[in-house]
Design an enzyme around this catalytic site. Structure first.
Site, PDB file in Angstrom:
ATOM      1  N   ASP B  70      29.952 -66.432  13.816  1.00  0.00           N
ATOM      2  CA  ASP B  70      28.540 -66.141  13.928  1.00  0.00           C
ATOM      3  C   ASP B  70      27.891 -67.360  14.571  1.00  0.00           C
ATOM      4  O   ASP B  70      28.462 -68.452  14.532  1.00  0.00           O
ATOM      5  CB  ASP B  70      28.025 -65.898  12.509  1.00  0.00           C
ATOM      6  CG  ASP B  70      26.527 -65.778  12.479  1.00  0.00           C
ATOM      7  OD1 ASP B  70      26.000 -65.121  13.373  1.00  0.00           O
ATOM      8  OD2 ASP B  70      25.920 -66.334  11.562  1.00  0.00           O
ATOM      9  N   GLU B 181      10.173 -72.536  21.871  1.00  0.00           N
ATOM     10  CA  GLU B 181       8.747 -72.748  22.092  1.00  0.00           C
ATOM     11  C   GLU B 181       8.148 -73.518  20.937  1.00  0.00           C
ATOM     12  O   GLU B 181       7.336 -74.417  21.129  1.00  0.00           O
ATOM     13  CB  GLU B 181       8.052 -71.392  22.263  1.00  0.00           C
ATOM     14  CG  GLU B 181       8.505 -70.684  23.520  1.00  0.00           C
ATOM     15  CD  GLU B 181       7.493 -69.665  23.987  1.00  0.00           C
ATOM     16  OE1 GLU B 181       7.021 -68.900  23.127  1.00  0.00           O
ATOM     17  OE2 GLU B 181       7.173 -69.640  25.183  1.00  0.00           O
TER      18      GLU B 181
END
Lengths: 355, 885
Positions: B70, B181
């Protein structure tokens, strides 16, 4: 922030199904949950890590070679010095079994030694080698009620057989006698010792007569003799009352079942008389056989073997040859390894950087 | 007849080693404790060690071929962090948030003029750009943030304790579609510009001098993966209209002035190779006319009913031109501790690592680069919605075409895989990385029920198997399991391993052969469904390379040894039937038959299978390639099995016939008394017990006191037991078969001699095999600093360092090596690679020196060659240098 998030995930874990007291318990158990730093648990036990290389094995090969070859030569010489004389007295004609046959032969033994008289049988293995050791050990209850595994030689005519079982039933019952023929033609019987042919422990511990050695006729009352036998067990040796019943040495020797179908058993020992005269002086001998044991029905053979005995037992060249062979192989391999080691070493040093 | 059959059944049942199952179970159960006990798996942060939920899979850990991992929370910590930025060619690195909160720290980058800064205006412009050019929303909250969930597009990050401490608004959360961001906004905040939020089309920024600046947000030119950039158009309070644009370097650089690019490109490339996610920031001052035109076009495109996307794209492209580059940022998605090293080790061990993630491709790809799953020279084969989208054709056709193309590239044109060659220096063969996303995968796996479907699947599998790393992004949890299942059921049924930390990984953990849960922050679902739970990803390396390898070798040896020892146990018994008229007569006494597997020979092999380290753990960890030696069940294939069987047959025959020859004359005692069948069996059995135990002793490479104790103890016990068993008339037994048989045997010289002879003879081939086997450098542990220079016709020279070796002595040897390097090379020209295995890291610097020497030599040689006019092949003839394996 990290702690806050961890706290939240911890809560989530509790909701997942852990009992609610886990937080407090977990905090106290935190210390103990750390794995112990022991050498065993960390797989760091001090260890010896041997590496077999040509260099380390090489001396061992030479040593083995150097030890084995002399041993082998010794064994081989010993085996070759053992004198053996063999007579096959089976007879050919099954219709007229030779009950008392005599054979002439000459045996030459210059040194004084103990000689053994063996018989060899060549017969297919008994399919049931069971013997009731409790019975043979003098257990009175086992005497009267032999083990079921003795079948079909367990009872005869309603009485328990003593000794029971197929092995006992097939007891070797030829009588061998050895005569030395003098220069004037008279036959002198060579004294054959029948004591000491069975293992000491068998004779004195494993095989016991019921009720000690008291009256054997009474002790064996209520039992029947094995089907093939001529005499009951307590009359095996009419000459020596101490050698009757289960502790008869011929019987004990027979009961130590042989490993292979062609087998040899000790029959009698010829003791040396003195250290100066030979045990069996050279000359003519006559073997007289009381032929009781039928072998022709199963194509068996019977042989008498007269043999001297050494520290390694009877004649057997196998061990000597094997030791010489293995010793030589080891020595040869040692040489090969030496060459390889030498070459490998050379190559290694030439390639290595000089420090 | 039937009773005969049953008797033989009883007699020969030992050929099926039933006791093996007991020993194997015991070995697995006890062996798994070593994983729990390993203190290297203990994590101080969560105060927990490894957890073993099953003890059945210890040996599978040594056979893993595919690792499915993962991403979020497993490979990465899922914490984006602003690392550094570059403004106008000057590098700014934020070193310590708490001590120099407001100041810029300048570090000596490769090009920067030391302690010089870009102009203050530029700095502020850059920071304003960071603060404005995003789609982050501010979430006022005093509570803890909810857990992040992998695979969800909305990532929430908390700005709390580790954020700016001096601000009153510290307890604020940012919400954005991408964690980058947030990292950027937070980064700007660290430098003094705080984004306060968007209120009714106006963005508020708290600048360095604690003054709130307001910008009117006019347009957001959304991010899309094709443009790989996004822009905002804002109007400052001063009335200027500004366009800020940030995006991938490849999409920004063509749109700015050339001279600006060169200064920044270096930084960007360096950051990218460091595994950071880089973004470039550019701006443009829009004049009133320009803005009105752009505004009109944008509105028109947005309202277009047909081909809106294309029209928008065209306008975007038109607006985003002629910008000027301000700087670049580097954001790190912090990898788990030693994630890259772990992945490299796994790949070095020959495992194929597949990253299965719900994240989007760009993020996942950069993580793969950071983990060194993809490297600079890795050619990426992409099979995603983006590459599939083609105007002219249906996706299906394009898929077909791409698959065929990739298949040709990766499978057909690929050279045959060379065993044992680490990819880091096999420059000749091209590495491929494969990227596939969920949508394409579902097309491959279950698009149409036609026959071509399975063909796609096969092509896909073949491509994947030839790639060094595969990245599957945008996966649903069930798709992860689907992939695992597909690989698991592929040809050769490879052993798969899944590792994950969250509830969304449970399906794949359950599907794989070995499931590993990370005791991460995302609850306990994965841990509870796993076979093994580890605190950190980095522990996977030791679990597989050391524990897995050892367990596999141990259990393989255990199984083979059991078959062997029962074969040579029962073979004499079998042969004996030919000599006893098929009478089912046992050769050995019942006690021996019973005790053989229980007491006499069980403990040494159990101790071996728990403690053996044929290669010590440090070497296993240092040399990932050693894992390849046992790959594909190497120790339990036909060859080793045949070897053990032949060995068992040989020993059995030797035991039986050796004694058989001896018993030609059973008068073996010096008084002429004869031995019977039980003596025969006892001699065979004695030879058997000693040979079998000593054979194991020969195989043991790691003699701890326990091994000594059980091996010599077993033999002593056998002798003691035989005396004891034969020394007493046992009242409860009907048969005293062994009464004094053993003692009598020992009183015979011939019996002694034959026992010694047979033991030696049976072990002789074994000893020879060990000696003649290639000397294996790294496996041995010698104290002498010896280099094994294996000169062979192969163009590779291996320098093995026997481990452990004090680093000082190694250093000394290496230095002396360097001084003679030229000399050495002059005589050893056909090598082109020096592979240094198992070198401790401390010596790497010395090796660098060595490399420099080599390079010097190489250039000199090349010059020589040029002078002589010989062309080509120089690289092949000269050493490339020292590489670490």
């Amino acid at each position: 922030m990290i702690t806050a998030m961890m706290a939240s995930s911890y809560n989530a874990k509790e909701e997942d199904g852990h009992h609610s007291g886990a937080a407090g318990h977990g905090a106290s158990a935190v210390k103990s949950r750390k794995p112990d730093n022991t050498a065993f648990k960390q797989q760091r036990l001090p260890a010896w890590q041997p590496i077999l290389t040509a260099g380390t094995v090489l001396p061992a090969f030479f040593v083995i070679g150097l030890i084995f070859i002399p041993i082998g030569i010794g064994l081989y010489v010993t085996s070759n010095n053992i004198k053996e004389f063999e007579i096959d007295y089976t007879g050919v004609d099954s219709n007229s079994p030779c009950y008392t046959c005599a054979r002439n032969f000459s045996f030459n033994s210059t040194t004084s030694c103990t000689c053994s008289l063996n018989f060899t049988l060549d017969q297919p293995f008994e399919s049931n080698v069971f013997m009731d050791d409790s019975q043979l050990n003098g257990d009175p209850s086992a005497l009267k009620a032999p083990s079921k595994e003795c079948e079909p030689y367990r009872t005869s005519e309603g009485l328990p057989i003593a000794p029971c079982g197929a092995i006992a039933n097939s007891l070797f019952n030829d009588t061998l006698k050895l005569y030395h023929v003098d220069s004037n033609g008279t036959m002198n019987e060579v004294p054959l010792v029948k004591k000491g042919i069975a293992w000491w422990t068998d004779k004195h511990v494993k095989f016991r007569n019921p009720n000690g050695n008291a009256n054997l006729t009474i002790a064996f009352q209520g039992t029947s003799k094995p089907v093939n036998w001529r005499n009951p067990v307590f009359e095996l040796d009419p000459s020596d009352p101490e050698n009757n019943g289960f502790i008869n040495e011929d019987f004990i020797v027979w009961m130590r079942t042989a490993a292979l179908p062609t087998f040899r058993k000790l029959y009698r020992i010829i003791q040396k008389k003195s250290s100066t005269t030979p045990t069996l002086p050279s000359g003519r001998y006559i073997l007289s056989v009381n032929y009781n044991y039928p072998v022709l029905s199963f194509d068996g053979r019977k042989r008498m073997i007269l043999s001297t005995i050494s520290w390694m037992g009877g004649k057997n060249p196998f061990l000597g040859i094997a030791y010489i062979t293995v010793g030589s192989i080891c020595f040869f391999l040692g040489v090969v390894l030496l060459i390889i080691h030498h070459k490998y070493d050379n190559r290694n040093t030439s390639a290595d950087i000089p420090n | 007849m039937f009773t005969d059959f049953l008797s033989f059944m009883v007699l020969f049942n030992f050929i099926i080693p039933v006791s093996m199952y007991v020993t194997v179970e015991m070995q697995k159960f006890l062996g798994s404790f070593f994983i729990t006990w390993d203190k290297d798996f203990y994590d101080n942060e969560i105060k927990e060690g490894a957890l073993v939920n099953t003890s059945d899979l210890n040996e599978e850990l040594g056979q893993v071929e595919y690792v499915f991992t993962d991403k979020t929370g497993t490979l990465t910590q899922n914490n984006m962090e602003f690392i550094e930025c570059c403004i106008d060619g000057f590098q700014y690195k934020h070193q310590d948030a708490s001590s120099e909160l407001d100041g810029f720290c300048v570090t000596d980058g490769p090009v920067s003029k030391l302690h010089q800064k870009a102009g203050r205006e530029k700095e502020e412009l850059f920071l304003r750009a960071l603060c404005l050019c995003h789609t982050v929303q501010v979430k006022e909250s005093t509570e803890q943030c909810p857990d992040q969930v992998d695979g969800m597009s909305n990532e929430v990050d908390c700005l709390g304790i580790d954020g700016a401490l001096s601000h009153p608004q510290e307890r604020r959360g940012f919400i954005a579609s991408s964690p980058d961001e947030i990292a950027l906004v937070k980064g700007a905040m660290r430098y003094g510009f705080t984004f306060l939020g968007l209120e009714s089309k106006s963005m508020k920024i708290l600048n360095r001098s604690n003054v709130v600046e307001k910008y009117e947000l006019l347009h957001v030119l959304n991010f899309d993966p094709v443009r790989r950039r996004m822009s905002v158009i804002v109007r400052a309070s001063s009335g200027d209209t500004l366009l800020f644009c940030k995006g991938a370097d490849s999409s920004i650089f063509p749109r700015v002035r050339k001279e600006e690019v060169d200064r920044i490109r270096l930084h960007v490339e360096r950051n990218a190779t460091d595994g950071y996610r880089t973004l470039c920031v550019a701006y443009k001052l829009l004049s009133a006319e320009e803005y009105t035109q752009a505004d009109a076009e944008l509105r028109e495109a947005r309202l277009a009913l047909q081909d809106r996307e294309e029209k928008l794209m065209a306008v975007y492209n038109q607006v985003e031109t002629g910008m000027s580059l301000i700087g670049a940022t580097a954001v790190e998605d912090r990898l788990q501790e030693e994630a890259a090293e772990t992945m490299e080790a796994l790949q070095g061990a020959g495992m194929k690592v597949w990253v299965l993630t719900g994240d989007k491709m760009e993020t996942a790809k950069s993580t793969c680069y950071a983990c060194r799953l993809f490297q600079k020279n890795t050619e990426l084969l992409e099979l995603t919605v983006r590459t599939l989208d083609d105007k002219d054709r249906a996706r299906e056709d394009k898929l077909h075409e791409l698959l065929l193309e990739y298949h040709k590239k990766a499978v057909q044109d690929a050279p045959p895989v060379k065993a044992g060659v680490t990819r880091s220096w096999s420059s000749a063969s091209q590495d491929y990385g494969f990227i596939v996303d969920g949508a394409s995968l579902s097309m491959i796996l279950n698009s149409s029920p036609e026959s071509s479907n399975s063909r796609y699947k096969n092509l896909f599998l073949q491509i994947c198997q030839n790639c060094t790393a595969v990245l599957c992004c945008r996966m649903a949890p069930l798709q992860k399991a689907q992939i695992v299942k597909m690989v698991k059921n592929s040809k050769g049924s490879p052993i798969t391993l899944s590792i994950g930390d969250g509830a969304n990984d449970v399906s794949m953990i359950l599907e794989a052969h070995v499931g590993i849960g990370i005791k991460g922050k995302e609850g306990r679902q994965a841990v509870r469904n796993s076979d093994y739970a580890l605190p950190k990803l980095k522990h996977l390396k030791k679990l597989l390379l050391a524990h897995g390898h050892l367990y596999y070798v141990r259990i393989a040896h255990l199984v083979q040894y059991f078959f062997y020892k029962n074969l040579c146990f029962i073979l004499p018994q079998f042969l004996y039937q030919f000599f006893c008229g098929y009478s089912q007569q046992p050769l050995y006494d019942a006690a021996y038959l019973t005790m053989y597997n229980i007491c006499f020979t069980s403990m040494p092999i159990l101790a071996y299978s728990l403690l053996e380290q044929h290669i010590c753990i440090e070497v296993l960890l240092d040399n990932a390639t050693l894992y390849r030696e046992i790959a594909k069940n190497a120790m339990l294939r036909w060859r080793p099995f045949l070897y053990w069987t032949v060995l068992g047959l040989f020993h059995g025959l030797l035991f039986f016939f050796g004694v058989w020859y001896l018993f030609h004359n059973p008068a073996l005692q010096d008084n002429g008394q004869v031995f019977g069948n039980w003596s025969y069996g006892t001699i065979v059995f004695t030879v058997l017990v000693f040979t079998v135990t000593l054979k194991l002793a020969l195989d043991t490479r790691h003699w701890t006191w326990i091994n000594h104790f059980v091996i010599w103890g077993s033999l002593a016990f056998y002798v003691f037991f035989s005396f004891f068993w034969g020394g007493i008339i046992w009242p409860f037994l009907r048969q005293q078969r062994l009464y004094f048989v053993f003692a009598n045997m020992l009183s015979s010289v011939s019996a002694w001699l034959v026992i010694i002879l047979l033991i030696l003879l049976s072990l002789l081939p074994e000893i020879l095999l060990v000696v003649f086997r290639k000397p294996r450098g790294p496996h041995s542990r010698q104290s002498l600093p010896v280099f094994y220079l294996l000169l062979s016709s192969s163009p590779t020279v291996t320098i093995h360092f026997p481990i452990p070796m004090s680093s000082s002595s190694l250093k000394y040897s290496l230095v002396s090596m360097c001084s003679t390097a030229a000399k050495m090379l002059s005589c050893l020209l056909p090598w082109h690679v020096l592979l240094m295995t198992a070198a401790p890291p401390s010596t790497k610097r010395t090796c660098m020196k060595f490399n420099a020497e080599l390079q010097h030599y190489q250039t000199e040689r090349e010059r020589e060659r040029e002078r002589e006019g010989v062309r080509g092949g120089a690289g092949q003839q000269c050493p490339d240098g020292v590489l670490f394996a």
